[in-house]
Design an enzyme around this catalytic site. Structure first.
Site, short mmCIF file in Angstrom:
data_model
loop_
_atom_site.label_atom_id
_atom_site.label_comp_id
_atom_site.label_asym_id
_atom_site.label_seq_id
_atom_site.Cartn_x
_atom_site.Cartn_y
_atom_site.Cartn_z
N HIS A 114 0.84 -1.20 0.00
CA HIS A 114 0.00 0.00 0.00
C HIS A 114 0.88 1.25 0.00
O HIS A 114 1.93 1.27 0.62
CB HIS A 114 -0.87 0.03 1.26
CG HIS A 114 -1.87 -1.06 1.32
ND1 HIS A 114 -1.54 -2.35 1.71
CD2 HIS A 114 -3.20 -1.09 1.02
CE1 HIS A 114 -2.63 -3.11 1.65
NE2 HIS A 114 -3.64 -2.37 1.24
N ASP B 111 27.41 -0.98 -5.40
CA ASP B 111 27.70 -0.27 -6.65
C ASP B 111 28.99 0.54 -6.54
O ASP B 111 29.81 0.53 -7.47
CB ASP B 111 26.53 0.68 -6.97
CG ASP B 111 26.75 1.49 -8.24
OD1 ASP B 111 27.21 0.90 -9.25
OD2 ASP B 111 26.47 2.70 -8.24
N GLU C 267 8.95 -1.31 4.01
CA GLU C 267 9.68 -0.07 3.82
C GLU C 267 11.07 -0.17 4.45
O GLU C 267 12.07 0.26 3.86
CB GLU C 267 8.89 1.10 4.43
CG GLU C 267 7.71 1.57 3.59
CD GLU C 267 6.55 0.59 3.49
OE1 GLU C 267 6.48 -0.35 4.31
OE2 GLU C 267 5.69 0.77 2.61
#
Lengths: 166, 166, 166, 166, 166, 166
Positions: F86, F137, F123
């Protein structure tokens, strides 16, 4: 004859057709060239606000790093923010922030590059603008009088119009 | 005691913790109040560029409409552009562009509103900035010397710090 | 007096102000109510195309699942796609695809819900549209004559205008 | 042998592998060619709704401009909306809206172009769909019975399958 | 001399300049080559959780399909998620999920390809990570002890550093 | 009876309906409560890679700041990355990175909070995952053998299921 003439309507604005309707300029026939653009802008603030940032910057903090990252990220989203910009595959984005205590401001400079069919001015200007907004956000609790000013293109290379600087 | 003091470190910058690391301020305990913010900014250009826009605006065109829409859309993306901004559910976004031929510039004003736990200054400033960039984009083929200037907060209401205007 | 009258200009279109400029309607004073909207749409195709999907659906495949997920994801992005839509926090999104071999088409139905200040019609319609486009995408190699048709609102509840169905 | 045969499973649907799992088709070995696609769609409405838009369009307003911009922006987001679409760098996007009072509807036509390895049908169809949804959004307060209909591909050029039109 | 040396500062980290500031590496001068990368990762869970997924997968469900689609979508958003990644136009994304009941886990493998100037490791790793998170999301109501583990690069080809596998 | 039972099908997986189709769980009837979740994860690397980061971190650099910002930004995009999540309005996001030289790894911890109808586990996990990918990265040029591991929920509060920790 400048690069943009071909797509212009009589009005001279390349993004309007003869009916005055906005459209995305067709760049399909343009040559792929190495293109670069550099833009600058400033966040003017109270001297004590700049002092706080400088303390953070040198001694312990993230303030400039956050603004730099936000500028880099925004450059990559330019075509989603500016409706008539083409999607581009930038090969380089650099955003630099410099405190200018004598002018009570922070200077932001962004350079974008790509090998493509259209220029990267908007990407550089977007990086500057969002880096400035991010700096503003982090300082707004202590200084409501900040102003973002002087956002402009300073240099551009590549494309039919060749090299240009302010 | 101002609204922001509580979240500040000694430095005074609310988005830095004691270690100087940037974080998103915890607004969970703040009250939900009606909040509003208005920001302005300007795109300075050559008189003939403004003339072209004005021709387009009144007679046949989309120039201001495109910039207005881009500003509205950008306000909704503020929390994705500014790393430490909270996601918000704006209840109103208005962006207004006005040609000021005597000053050879376009004035942009944006107002955002919501009932929430944190202010909407950044949303209003982002709307102004992206509307300005969009205007710049549509005119850059005829005028490379445009400058976006004077982007600042002019009024704010709601929250613990109450009403404020520049 | 309908829910929308208050924000309308004389023209009757709520998103235009008196100057004909598009804006995001101010919903700040509206009540928070439970709201729901259901929309439908259809992808018409050649019978053999539908047969291929059905084979995939029942025996081995992802076709309807991909379209359903795309529709759900799109509903959450509605305010980024439709310029004058408010950002919303949907509490439910359901997308259902049904093969209708006798009509040589797939029926798509989407329902969205939230407790909020504005309706969720656009979210339901966006879910239907993107689910339809996704289905189209997966079948386009075998059928260029597909048509997306009949995308419309079928029911709506909550808000000042109360319950409505087509 | 058509362009899509190579990537198809026995089922004929190019986006399903032998196990029926959806995947993004590998276009790495396809040639880069100039590609173009045009799609159309319609928003059917009550005559008085169309009249309101027409008033806005000609006399004072932004209605078609907003829908056109939304369509252009959506075309650039196609690969984020349609799960199995490849990211593309469109060189042109044009969206045109025409009132058809005799048919009580608005006609939308979108054309996309790029030099790339895969077609741009979905980009054109997405532009039409989102422009239609945006038009719907601006009129929904006065007309709940609108229907988006007839969204389909009308022409396509480039790629192994060559030119095609409906 | 490896591919990355050229852009490195003395530190060896290619994304930091001499001042330790993060930037996006300039890949403008790199050759366009065919590049591929494959990554894997695992979601470890209780045996009964895996059993539930397997039931869903074979008999009636979408669980693996949803995770696969989420991984594909995320690969396309990599440059928006990872600040210093370049925007890329992937030509292929494949995500595969396999139940490994004997190890009480699901194995995820993603392969990305493009013809470009920079590698696609981050795209493959992002696809794996988001597919894993999506799987976690669908199972979290029945199993709070799941762990995502072993996310790593397993093979890479193209670019100056040539082929590599773990 | 746990919080999730109500929405579950017989299978026990809350996101599948009786037909095994994935859907977004309806949280409309859930109570708004203060919710919090904390997740952790690790990036394992060669000792000399960690040494390089540490040099950067303490002496001159942005490495941890970039990863932290990426994690914060990703948390705000969770509902766009994870199809059945949501949209939420997080009131707090904190991401912390700690070098653990004795274990040759970096530990990442993220905490998210909101007052809402559904939990914020995803989250927090998304913040950890994207911070880890960002760290990867920046180091991948010097270390291809890094592994992201141990991404899991460590604590959760609020909602019907109350407090929980691993």
């Amino acid at each position: 004859m400048t690069e943009s003439t071909k797509n212009s309507d009589k009005n001279g604005l390349t993004h309007l057709n003869a009916a005055g309707e906005a459209h995305m300029v067709d760049v399909g026939q343009k040559a792929v060239t190495e293109r670069s653009a550099t833009a600058t802008g400033y966040v003017e603030m109270q001297p004590q606000t700049l002092q706080m940032i400088n303390d953070g910057n040198h001694k312990k903090g993230d303030v400039f790093a956050v603004a730099r990252i936000a500028g880099i990220q925004a450059a990559k989203q330019t075509s989603q923010l500016i409706p008539l910009c083409h999607p581009l595959m930038l090969t380089k984005i650099a955003v630099e922030l410099t405190a200018q205590p004598e002018l009570s401001r922070v200077r932001i400079e962004a350079t974008c590059k790509l090998a493509g069919k259209t220029g990267v001015e908007m990407e550089a200007l977007t990086a500057v603008s969002v880096a400035a907004l991010t700096l503003y956000d982090m300082c707004k609790a202590v200084d409501k009088s900040m102003t973002i000013t002087g956002t402009t293109l300073v240099a551009k290379s590549g494309g039919r119009s060749g090299n240009w600087h302010a």
